[in-house]
Scaffold this motif. Structure first.
Motif, PDB file in Angstrom:
ATOM      1  N   THR A   6       0.833  -1.208   0.000  1.00 47.72           N
ATOM      2  CA  THR A   6       0.000   0.000   0.000  1.00 47.72           C
ATOM      3  C   THR A   6       0.867   1.258   0.000  1.00 47.72           C
ATOM      4  N   LYS A   7       1.920   1.261   0.814  1.00 42.54           N
ATOM      5  CA  LYS A   7       2.822   2.414   0.857  1.00 42.54           C
ATOM      6  C   LYS A   7       3.510   2.611  -0.497  1.00 42.54           C
ATOM      7  N   ALA A   8       3.918   1.530  -1.144  1.00 47.05           N
ATOM      8  CA  ALA A   8       4.561   1.619  -2.456  1.00 47.05           C
ATOM      9  C   ALA A   8       3.598   2.193  -3.493  1.00 47.05           C
ATOM     10  N   GLN A   9       2.339   1.781  -3.437  1.00 48.85           N
ATOM     11  CA  GLN A   9       1.345   2.298  -4.384  1.00 48.85           C
ATOM     12  C   GLN A   9       1.110   3.794  -4.179  1.00 48.85           C
ATOM     13  N   MET A  10       1.117   4.235  -2.926  1.00 53.72           N
ATOM     14  CA  MET A  10       0.949   5.663  -2.647  1.00 53.72           C
ATOM     15  C   MET A  10       2.124   6.458  -3.230  1.00 53.72           C
ATOM     16  N   ARG A  11       3.352   5.952  -3.068  1.00 53.01           N
ATOM     17  CA  ARG A  11       4.536   6.639  -3.605  1.00 53.01           C
ATOM     18  C   ARG A  11       4.483   6.692  -5.126  1.00 53.01           C
ATOM     19  N   LYS A  12       4.104   5.590  -5.765  1.00 51.91           N
ATOM     20  CA  LYS A  12       4.030   5.552  -7.227  1.00 51.91           C
ATOM     21  C   LYS A  12       3.024   6.573  -7.739  1.00 51.91           C
ATOM     22  N   GLY A  13       1.966   6.798  -6.989  1.00 53.19           N
ATOM     23  CA  GLY A  13       0.927   7.722  -7.418  1.00 53.19           C
ATOM     24  C   GLY A  13       1.392   9.160  -7.504  1.00 53.19           C
ATOM     25  N   VAL A  14       2.437   9.516  -6.768  1.00 57.10           N
ATOM     26  CA  VAL A  14       2.912  10.900  -6.786  1.00 57.10           C
ATOM     27  C   VAL A  14       4.265  11.053  -7.483  1.00 57.10           C
ATOM     28  N   LEU A  15       4.836   9.952  -7.955  1.00 52.02           N
ATOM     29  CA  LEU A  15       6.170   9.998  -8.541  1.00 52.02           C
ATOM     30  C   LEU A  15       6.240  10.880  -9.788  1.00 52.02           C
ATOM     31  N   GLU A  16       5.268  10.784 -10.663  1.00 50.44           N
ATOM     32  CA  GLU A  16       5.245  11.609 -11.875  1.00 50.44           C
ATOM     33  C   GLU A  16       5.241  13.094 -11.511  1.00 50.44           C
ATOM     34  N   PHE A  17       4.419  13.456 -10.567  1.00 52.70           N
ATOM     35  CA  PHE A  17       4.334  14.840 -10.094  1.00 52.70           C
ATOM     36  C   PHE A  17       5.684  15.290  -9.533  1.00 52.70           C
ATOM     37  N   CYS A  18       6.320  14.429  -8.744  1.00 50.42           N
ATOM     38  CA  CYS A  18       7.603  14.781  -8.138  1.00 50.42           C
ATOM     39  C   CYS A  18       8.701  14.936  -9.175  1.00 50.42           C
ATOM     40  N   ILE A  19       8.744  14.056 -10.165  1.00 49.52           N
ATOM     41  CA  ILE A  19       9.768  14.158 -11.212  1.00 49.52           C
ATOM     42  C   ILE A  19       9.595  15.452 -11.998  1.00 49.52           C
ATOM     43  N   LEU A  20       8.382  15.758 -12.381  1.00 54.07           N
ATOM     44  CA  LEU A  20       8.147  17.017 -13.095  1.00 54.07           C
ATOM     45  C   LEU A  20       8.524  18.217 -12.228  1.00 54.07           C
ATOM     46  N   SER A  21       8.269  18.124 -10.943  1.00 60.72           N
ATOM     47  CA  SER A  21       8.613  19.213 -10.022  1.00 60.72           C
ATOM     48  C   SER A  21      10.121  19.382  -9.897  1.00 60.72           C
ATOM     49  N   VAL A  22      10.861  18.280  -9.904  1.00 60.98           N
ATOM     50  CA  VAL A  22      12.328  18.353  -9.857  1.00 60.98           C
ATOM     51  C   VAL A  22      12.850  19.131 -11.062  1.00 60.98           C
ATOM     52  N   LEU A  23      12.183  18.991 -12.190  1.00 59.11           N
ATOM     53  CA  LEU A  23      12.642  19.609 -13.442  1.00 59.11           C
ATOM     54  C   LEU A  23      12.031  20.979 -13.704  1.00 59.11           C
ATOM     55  N   LYS A  24      11.264  21.512 -12.771  1.00 64.86           N
ATOM     56  CA  LYS A  24      10.557  22.768 -13.043  1.00 64.86           C
ATOM     57  C   LYS A  24      11.483  23.969 -13.200  1.00 64.86           C
ATOM     58  N   ASP A  25      12.635  23.948 -12.531  1.00 64.82           N
ATOM     59  CA  ASP A  25      13.520  25.109 -12.572  1.00 64.82           C
ATOM     60  C   ASP A  25      14.777  24.910 -13.408  1.00 64.82           C
ATOM     61  N   LYS A  26      15.156  23.636 -13.638  1.00 64.37           N
ATOM     62  CA  LYS A  26      16.376  23.395 -14.390  1.00 64.37           C
ATOM     63  C   LYS A  26      16.386  21.988 -14.955  1.00 64.37           C
ATOM     64  N   GLU A  27      17.200  21.817 -15.984  1.00 62.80           N
ATOM     65  CA  GLU A  27      17.385  20.490 -16.559  1.00 62.80           C
ATOM     66  C   GLU A  27      18.196  19.634 -15.588  1.00 62.80           C
ATOM     67  N   ALA A  28      18.003  18.325 -15.687  1.00 65.57           N
ATOM     68  CA  ALA A  28      18.761  17.409 -14.827  1.00 65.57           C
ATOM     69  C   ALA A  28      18.904  16.076 -15.541  1.00 65.57           C
ATOM     70  N   TYR A  29      19.950  15.350 -15.190  1.00 63.97           N
ATOM     71  CA  TYR A  29      20.089  14.010 -15.735  1.00 63.97           C
ATOM     72  C   TYR A  29      19.567  13.015 -14.705  1.00 63.97           C
ATOM     73  N   THR A  30      19.399  11.784 -15.114  1.00 64.74           N
ATOM     74  CA  THR A  30      18.681  10.805 -14.304  1.00 64.74           C
ATOM     75  C   THR A  30      19.271  10.649 -12.907  1.00 64.74           C
ATOM     76  N   SER A  31      20.585  10.604 -12.795  1.00 68.87           N
ATOM     77  CA  SER A  31      21.201  10.441 -11.469  1.00 68.87           C
ATOM     78  C   SER A  31      20.854  11.600 -10.538  1.00 68.87           C
ATOM     79  N   GLU A  32      20.795  12.815 -11.087  1.00 69.93           N
ATOM     80  CA  GLU A  32      20.414  13.978 -10.273  1.00 69.93           C
ATOM     81  C   GLU A  32      18.956  13.875  -9.829  1.00 69.93           C
ATOM     82  N   ILE A  33      18.104  13.423 -10.729  1.00 74.28           N
ATOM     83  CA  ILE A  33      16.686  13.262 -10.400  1.00 74.28           C
ATOM     84  C   ILE A  33      16.543  12.225  -9.287  1.00 74.28           C
ATOM     85  N   LEU A  34      17.206  11.092  -9.447  1.00 73.26           N
ATOM     86  CA  LEU A  34      17.145  10.038  -8.428  1.00 73.26           C
ATOM     87  C   LEU A  34      17.668  10.533  -7.084  1.00 73.26           C
TER      88      LEU A  34
END
Length: 111
Positions: A6-34
């Motif tokens: 259940t906890k994993a499903q909750m995290r997956k539900g917001v992951l897309e939002f979080c990734i887009l938020s990480v990129l809102k101010d600057k470009e980043a490569y995958t390791s930086e995002i992770l």
């Protein structure tokens, strides 16, 4: 019932939002995002992030460019497209409404 699932499903539900938020101010490569996600205690693995980045790119929300690296192979830098920024704005509004509703319901009652 498995609480970890259940906890994993909750995290997956917001992951897309979080990734887009990480990129809102600057470009980043995958390791930086992770790294940003892990520093925020959002536990994700590369095997989850790479397919999501590809899907977001294919949906027109992200663009990418290659940059040479002095410490290894070239890096793929991701950034938001205009559609990606608009999508993030919509998700942000939805998150504000949803988190407010959840907080209202889950807060201890005031008696």
């Amino acid at each position: 019932m498995n609480i970890e699932n259940t906890k994993a499903q909750m995290r997956k539900g917001v992951l897309e939002f979080c990734i887009l938020s990480v990129l809102k101010d600057k470009e980043a490569y995958t390791s930086e995002i992770l790294s940003t996600l892990k520093n925020a205690k959002l536990l994700v693995v590369e095997g989850t992030v790479y397919p999501l980045l590809t899907r977001l790119k294919n949906d027109g929300l992200l663009s990418y460019r290659w940059e040479e690296s002095t410490s290894g192979p070239p890096r793929k830098y991701y950034g938001l497209t205009e559609d990606g920024q608009n999508f993030l704005n919509e998700l942000s509004n939805t998150w504000t409404e949803l988190s407010g509703a959840v907080n209202t319901i889950t807060q201890p009652s005031q008696k």
